[in-house]
Each structure stands twice: as structure tokens, then as C-alpha cells.
Design an enzyme around this catalytic site. Structure first.
Site, PDB file in Angstrom:
ATOM      1  N   PHE A 170       0.817  -1.212   0.000  1.00  0.00           N
ATOM      2  CA  PHE A 170       0.000   0.000   0.000  1.00  0.00           C
ATOM      3  C   PHE A 170       0.850   1.261   0.000  1.00  0.00           C
ATOM      4  O   PHE A 170       0.692   2.151  -0.847  1.00  0.00           O
ATOM      5  CB  PHE A 170      -0.930  -0.026   1.222  1.00  0.00           C
ATOM      6  CG  PHE A 170      -1.616   1.281   1.511  1.00  0.00           C
ATOM      7  CD1 PHE A 170      -2.399   1.901   0.553  1.00  0.00           C
ATOM      8  CD2 PHE A 170      -1.464   1.905   2.751  1.00  0.00           C
ATOM      9  CE1 PHE A 170      -3.034   3.118   0.825  1.00  0.00           C
ATOM     10  CE2 PHE A 170      -2.088   3.100   3.025  1.00  0.00           C
ATOM     11  CZ  PHE A 170      -2.877   3.709   2.059  1.00  0.00           C
TER      12      PHE A 170
ATOM     13  N   LEU B 197      12.143 -11.697   3.916  1.00  0.00           N
ATOM     14  CA  LEU B 197      12.996 -11.276   5.023  1.00  0.00           C
ATOM     15  C   LEU B 197      13.282 -12.411   6.004  1.00  0.00           C
ATOM     16  O   LEU B 197      14.211 -12.314   6.804  1.00  0.00           O
ATOM     17  CB  LEU B 197      12.346 -10.111   5.771  1.00  0.00           C
ATOM     18  CG  LEU B 197      12.213  -8.800   4.982  1.00  0.00           C
ATOM     19  CD1 LEU B 197      11.404  -7.786   5.786  1.00  0.00           C
ATOM     20  CD2 LEU B 197      13.582  -8.232   4.636  1.00  0.00           C
TER      21      LEU B 197
ATOM     22  N   ALA C 191       8.747  -3.070   4.231  1.00  0.00           N
ATOM     23  CA  ALA C 191       8.166  -4.414   4.340  1.00  0.00           C
ATOM     24  C   ALA C 191       7.972  -4.792   5.801  1.00  0.00           C
ATOM     25  O   ALA C 191       8.880  -4.647   6.622  1.00  0.00           O
ATOM     26  CB  ALA C 191       9.074  -5.430   3.646  1.00  0.00           C
ATOM     27  N   ALA C 192       6.785  -5.288   6.114  1.00  0.00           N
ATOM     28  CA  ALA C 192       6.473  -5.623   7.510  1.00  0.00           C
ATOM     29  C   ALA C 192       5.203  -6.449   7.568  1.00  0.00           C
ATOM     30  O   ALA C 192       4.406  -6.485   6.631  1.00  0.00           O
ATOM     31  CB  ALA C 192       6.295  -4.358   8.346  1.00  0.00           C
TER      32      ALA C 192
ATOM     33  N   TYR D  45       2.468  -6.341  17.457  1.00  0.00           N
ATOM     34  CA  TYR D  45       2.962  -5.514  16.354  1.00  0.00           C
ATOM     35  C   TYR D  45       3.825  -4.380  16.890  1.00  0.00           C
ATOM     36  O   TYR D  45       4.957  -4.161  16.431  1.00  0.00           O
ATOM     37  CB  TYR D  45       1.782  -4.948  15.559  1.00  0.00           C
ATOM     38  CG  TYR D  45       2.181  -3.891  14.559  1.00  0.00           C
ATOM     39  CD1 TYR D  45       2.859  -4.231  13.397  1.00  0.00           C
ATOM     40  CD2 TYR D  45       1.865  -2.551  14.773  1.00  0.00           C
ATOM     41  CE1 TYR D  45       3.221  -3.260  12.463  1.00  0.00           C
ATOM     42  CE2 TYR D  45       2.219  -1.580  13.854  1.00  0.00           C
ATOM     43  CZ  TYR D  45       2.893  -1.943  12.702  1.00  0.00           C
ATOM     44  OH  TYR D  45       3.256  -0.977  11.803  1.00  0.00           O
TER      45      TYR D  45
ATOM     46  N   LYS E 292       7.947  -3.690  16.556  1.00  0.00           N
ATOM     47  CA  LYS E 292       8.494  -2.479  15.930  1.00  0.00           C
ATOM     48  C   LYS E 292       9.486  -1.780  16.865  1.00  0.00           C
ATOM     49  O   LYS E 292      10.538  -1.294  16.423  1.00  0.00           O
ATOM     50  CB  LYS E 292       7.367  -1.523  15.540  1.00  0.00           C
ATOM     51  CG  LYS E 292       6.615  -1.930  14.291  1.00  0.00           C
ATOM     52  CD  LYS E 292       7.508  -1.868  13.064  1.00  0.00           C
ATOM     53  CE  LYS E 292       6.741  -2.038  11.778  1.00  0.00           C
ATOM     54  NZ  LYS E 292       7.602  -1.900  10.583  1.00  0.00           N
TER      55      LYS E 292
ATOM     56  N   PHE F 183       2.061   7.806  12.203  1.00  0.00           N
ATOM     57  CA  PHE F 183       0.772   7.694  12.873  1.00  0.00           C
ATOM     58  C   PHE F 183      -0.232   7.144  11.851  1.00  0.00           C
ATOM     59  O   PHE F 183       0.155   6.713  10.770  1.00  0.00           O
ATOM     60  CB  PHE F 183       0.355   9.062  13.427  1.00  0.00           C
ATOM     61  CG  PHE F 183       1.075   9.425  14.696  1.00  0.00           C
ATOM     62  CD1 PHE F 183       0.400   9.487  15.904  1.00  0.00           C
ATOM     63  CD2 PHE F 183       2.439   9.699  14.686  1.00  0.00           C
ATOM     64  CE1 PHE F 183       1.071   9.810  17.093  1.00  0.00           C
ATOM     65  CE2 PHE F 183       3.117  10.018  15.858  1.00  0.00           C
ATOM     66  CZ  PHE F 183       2.421  10.073  17.062  1.00  0.00           C
ATOM     67  N   ASN F 184      -1.506   7.116  12.201  1.00  0.00           N
ATOM     68  CA  ASN F 184      -2.505   6.582  11.272  1.00  0.00           C
ATOM     69  C   ASN F 184      -2.458   7.330   9.948  1.00  0.00           C
ATOM     70  O   ASN F 184      -2.399   8.557   9.933  1.00  0.00           O
ATOM     71  CB  ASN F 184      -3.912   6.734  11.858  1.00  0.00           C
ATOM     72  CG  ASN F 184      -4.117   5.938  13.128  1.00  0.00           C
ATOM     73  OD1 ASN F 184      -3.661   4.815  13.240  1.00  0.00           O
ATOM     74  ND2 ASN F 184      -4.796   6.536  14.102  1.00  0.00           N
TER      75      ASN F 184
ATOM     76  N   ARG G 201      -8.074  11.497  16.517  1.00  0.00           N
ATOM     77  CA  ARG G 201      -6.827  10.875  16.110  1.00  0.00           C
ATOM     78  C   ARG G 201      -6.201  11.646  14.946  1.00  0.00           C
ATOM     79  O   ARG G 201      -6.863  12.401  14.245  1.00  0.00           O
ATOM     80  CB  ARG G 201      -7.067   9.418  15.675  1.00  0.00           C
ATOM     81  CG  ARG G 201      -7.551   8.505  16.801  1.00  0.00           C
ATOM     82  CD  ARG G 201      -6.458   8.276  17.839  1.00  0.00           C
ATOM     83  NE  ARG G 201      -6.880   7.362  18.896  1.00  0.00           N
ATOM     84  CZ  ARG G 201      -7.369   7.747  20.065  1.00  0.00           C
ATOM     85  NH1 ARG G 201      -7.533   9.052  20.319  1.00  0.00           N
ATOM     86  NH2 ARG G 201      -7.696   6.865  20.987  1.00  0.00           N
TER      87      ARG G 201
END
Length: 288
Positions: A11, A34, A56-57, A122, A126, A148-149, A184
Site C-alpha cells: 500500500f 525477510l 516491508a512488515a 505488532y 516495531k 501515525f494513522n 486521532r
């Protein structure tokens, strides 16, 4: 200048590629598993790049496969940094972390020096990634970004704002949500991508920086904007399953450090983002 990007097909990665291309920079997709250190080493060795943006995560926090958060976000990042440090020492590596590392005790507009109290796998993975990355600072230029979001066209409807937009597009009569009164920081993926590109290319980036808008909005405000854009009124039902107990009223990011590092950068207004998403003709499955 060549910038390698992990997660380039995801995304955020697609927009980072566009942001780099708009600056005349060649972008190289570093598409590698990875969790396979040998494959990581070969991919890094075969690729020619000057900077790295690591996106990538394993990202969706409600996933039950909690082990993969650590296998990908923590151990996978270590394997990547180790390979880059040995094969391309001195490379600047921009690492995508998360504002979730600040944890539920944070409130207001959070600056980078706020305490960290991650509260899910998660976020813990991180923060562990951030802390472990310090071990490669002698060999690499490490830049940690805490977004943030943020949202935009192409984000899945398992996320809040795409879910709301999808309901308006379908002109659904009702939507079930959680706390409507909380505020938020909701960013635009294009602005976030611009920031990643800027951090990769600027002369002296900060070692740690928030990616945010510095402005907070409530869910009620998002509903109101989409009502105006669509001409459709939707009934909002509060689903107790979506309500978070002891939710903090206001949570956003302080962006003074980001503005100082990238003076020409600016966040898009949320109304612009919502209009862009609502006007997109693709369905929830990505098809037109």
C-alpha cells in the site's frame, strides 16, 4: 542516486516509488523474503543502491499469527541491516516503525522523546526493531520513522477509514463503529510517501522522527465530511465489541522535528484525502 525500497508493491510502497520518481530518483524494488537470510544477502549483494527505505512488515495488528510480527518486523529487519552493513557499508537506511510504540498511555500531540509503552505484538516488534537497529549505527546511517494513522486509495477495508468510505460508496444504511468521540491524527499516504522520500534524500535527516499531520480529527467529523461529499446519510451504531475501554480522548503526532528536517513538506488536509478515496472507482476488492 538509486533508492532501494522493500515492500514496494504494498500500500505505502507504491506511493513511495511515485514520490521518488517525481524527484528524478531511480527506485529499485528489493523484493525478498525477510525470513530467509541467505535470500536477503543475495538480493542485497545483487542490487545497486545508495539509500534504502525499509517498508516491508507484518502490519495488521489484529492478526492471530503473532509470531510472524517478530519473524518479519524484528528478525527480518536485523537480517536486512546485517547484509547491507557488510555489503554496502555507510548506506542510509530509513526504517518504517510505528507510532503504536508510544502505547495507550500517550495523549495529546506526542513528540519523539515521549516514553514508549507498546501494548500489542505488532508495536512490541516495531520497538524491538528500533532498538536492535542501533547495533548497526556504526556501519549504517539509521533513520527511524514513526508513522501515525494514515490512509488512502488502495488501503484495505479492514482499516477504519477505508471501511467508512466503503460504506458510503455502497450507500449502506448503517455502519457499526466503536468510540466516535476520540480524536486521532489521520494522514494521507501520499504525504507519508513524500516524507519517506524526503528522509532518504535530505542532507541531514533526524535519527528518529514522527510522520503525522499535527492535527486530530474525530470519527464524527469523518462521517460528516463523507455525508457532505456523498449526499448520503448513514446511521451509526456503536458496537460494544469495537469500543476500547479507557481510550484516550486525543492522540496525535508532534511534527516539529519533521518540519525542521523537511521544510518543503506539508501534510494534506483530511477532507482532500476523503474526497480522493470516495471518488476512486475501484471496489473493496480492488476491481473497477
Amino acid at each position: 542516486m538509486r533508492v532501494a525500497v522493500t515492500g514496494a508493491s504494498g500500500f505505502t510502497g507504491r506511493f513511495v516509488e511515485e514520490a521518488l520518481a517525481s524527484r528524478g530518483v531511480e527506485c529499485l524494488s528489493l523484493d525478498v523474503d525477510l525470513c530467509d537470510p541467505a535470500a536477503v544477502e543475495q538480493a542485497v549483494g545483487d542490487a545497486q543502491f545508495d539509500r534504502l527505505i525499509h517498508l516491508a512488515a507484518r502490519a495488521f495488528v489484529n492478526a492471530t499469527d503473532w509470531q510472524s510480527f517478530y519473524q518479519v518486523n524484528q528478525i527480518g529487519t536485523y537480517a536486512l541491516l546485517d547484509a547491507v552493513a557488510r555489503l554496502k557499508p555507510g548506506t542510509r537506511c530509513v526504517l518504517a516503525s510505528s507510532a503504536q510504540v508510544y502505547g495507550p498511555g500517550a495523549e495529546g500531540l506526542i513528540a519523539e522523546d515521549a516514553p514508549t509503552h507498546p501494548s500489542n505484538h505488532y508495536a512490541i516488534s516495531k520497538l524491538a526493531m528500533e532498538q536492535g537497529a542501533r547495533l548497526w549505527r556504526n556501519a549504517l546511517e539509521i533513520v527511524v520513522a514513526r508513522p501515525f494513522n494514515y490512509t488512502g486509495v488502495g488501503q484495505g477495508i479492514e482499516y477504519l477509514i477505508p471501511k467508512i468510505v466503503d460504506h458510503f460508496k455502497r450507500r449502506a444504511p448503517v455502519i457499526e463503529l466503536g468510540n466516535l468521540w476520540v480524536k486521532r491524527d489521520f494522514g494521507d499516504v501520499r504525504s507519508v510517501a513524500d516524507a519517506y522520500a524526503g528522509l532518504a534524500l535530505t542532507e541531514t535527516p533526524p535519527a528518529l522522527v514522527n510522520l503525522a499531520t499535527g492535527t486530530v480529527r474525530s470519527i464524527d467529523e469523518i462521517i460528516a465530511v463523507l455525508t457532505e461529499l456523498s449526499g448520503h446519510r448513514i446511521d451509526v451504531a456503536v458496537n460494544p465489541a469495537f469500543v476500547r475501554a479507557n481510550d484516550v480522548p486525543v492522540l496525535g503526532g508532534d511534527i516539529e522535528r519533521l518540519r525542521s528536517a523537511l521544510p518543503d513538506w506539508h501534510p494534506r488536509d483530511l477532507r482532500e484525502t476523503l474526497a480522493w478515496m470516495y471518488a476512486d472507482t475501484r471496489g473493496a476488492d480492488g476491481t473497477v
